[in-house]
Design a protein around this motif. Sequence first.
Motif, short mmCIF file in Angstrom:
data_model
loop_
_atom_site.label_atom_id
_atom_site.label_comp_id
_atom_site.label_asym_id
_atom_site.label_seq_id
_atom_site.Cartn_x
_atom_site.Cartn_y
_atom_site.Cartn_z
N SER A 1 46.48 44.72 24.07
CA SER A 1 47.33 44.69 22.39
C SER A 1 48.23 43.20 22.60
N ALA A 2 49.00 43.43 23.55
CA ALA A 2 49.95 42.59 23.52
C ALA A 2 49.99 41.25 24.34
N VAL A 3 49.27 41.89 25.63
CA VAL A 3 49.49 40.99 26.42
C VAL A 3 48.02 40.05 27.01
N TYR A 4 46.60 41.18 27.50
CA TYR A 4 45.72 40.49 27.96
C TYR A 4 44.42 40.75 26.46
N PRO A 5 44.80 40.64 25.49
CA PRO A 5 43.95 41.31 24.67
C PRO A 5 42.02 41.57 24.20
N ASP A 6 41.83 40.93 25.04
CA ASP A 6 40.44 40.54 25.32
C ASP A 6 39.48 41.47 26.51
N VAL A 7 40.73 42.08 27.27
CA VAL A 7 40.13 42.49 28.55
C VAL A 7 39.49 43.89 28.51
N SER A 8 39.19 44.83 29.00
CA SER A 8 38.26 46.26 28.48
C SER A 8 39.56 46.83 29.27
N HIS A 9 39.66 47.48 27.58
CA HIS A 9 40.66 49.18 28.09
C HIS A 9 40.24 50.05 29.23
N TRP A 10 39.64 49.55 30.15
CA TRP A 10 38.55 50.69 31.30
C TRP A 10 39.05 50.44 32.02
N MET A 11 38.94 49.02 32.40
CA MET A 11 39.24 47.66 33.16
C MET A 11 41.25 47.77 33.79
N VAL A 12 41.99 47.68 32.40
CA VAL A 12 43.12 47.85 32.80
C VAL A 12 43.79 49.58 33.50
N LEU A 13 43.24 50.50 32.78
CA LEU A 13 43.10 51.60 33.09
C LEU A 13 43.05 51.62 34.59
N ALA A 14 41.94 51.28 34.96
CA ALA A 14 41.12 51.17 36.15
C ALA A 14 42.26 50.65 37.31
N ILE A 15 43.01 50.04 36.65
CA ILE A 15 43.92 48.99 37.96
C ILE A 15 44.96 49.47 37.97
N PHE A 16 45.62 49.52 37.23
CA PHE A 16 46.98 50.91 37.19
C PHE A 16 46.37 51.50 37.26
N LEU A 17 45.54 52.90 37.53
CA LEU A 17 45.44 53.60 38.21
C LEU A 17 45.54 53.30 39.93
N LEU A 18 44.82 52.23 40.02
CA LEU A 18 44.95 52.10 41.62
C LEU A 18 45.94 51.65 42.64
N ALA A 19 46.51 51.27 41.72
CA ALA A 19 47.68 50.93 42.03
C ALA A 19 48.65 51.94 42.12
N ALA A 20 48.47 53.29 41.24
CA ALA A 20 49.31 54.38 40.99
C ALA A 20 49.15 54.92 42.41
N GLY A 21 47.18 54.90 42.41
CA GLY A 21 46.83 55.63 43.31
C GLY A 21 47.84 55.12 45.00
N TYR A 22 47.81 53.76 45.14
CA TYR A 22 47.71 53.32 46.44
C TYR A 22 49.20 53.21 46.42
N LEU A 23 50.14 53.50 45.62
CA LEU A 23 51.90 53.61 45.81
C LEU A 23 52.69 55.10 46.73
#
Length: 178
Positions: free
Chosen positions: A108-130
Amino acid sequence: MGTKVANRSVAAMLVLSRLFLLLMYSPEKDPQLRSSGYLLMILVGYGLVVLSLVPAWLLLRQRPEQGLAEAAGLLWPSSRQVVALCFGLLCLAAVVETAVQFEFFMTSAVYPDVSHWMVLAIFLLAAGYLGWLGLEALSRLAVVVLVLTVLSFAVVFAGVNQEIDLLNLYSPLYYGWG
């Protein structure tokens, strides 16, 4: 031998998740919800997390050499699994809320044109890696980051303290509940 994470590290991770939500505030979240009302909800949620940690903290002060489930099991033998489940659900709720709020902030504030699922997938991948790198190291880092965050808030508050005008603030309940 299982993973051993210090109690203060778990508390630091939970507090940081609430502070992270406070820093991700975006006025576009809901036009009906006034900004101070949203911030009040975050602070109330933070208070509830801290309040939910008080019984665990009191129990662990009596038995610092044990984990939460073991200490509860000594006081109430049948409560070991219940306490572990409740504390696990509290941690899971904090993680899910942080992930959802982060995803909403990014879309909503940073990348409004990006898919919700893509952002969530990248976030979960980063959290899983940590998590794969090691929960113990990540939890120890959380204590350091929490101390640095509190110090940063103190420095910012000291810097802007003279510029704060309380007349600009209004009660979050000024317009009512709905």
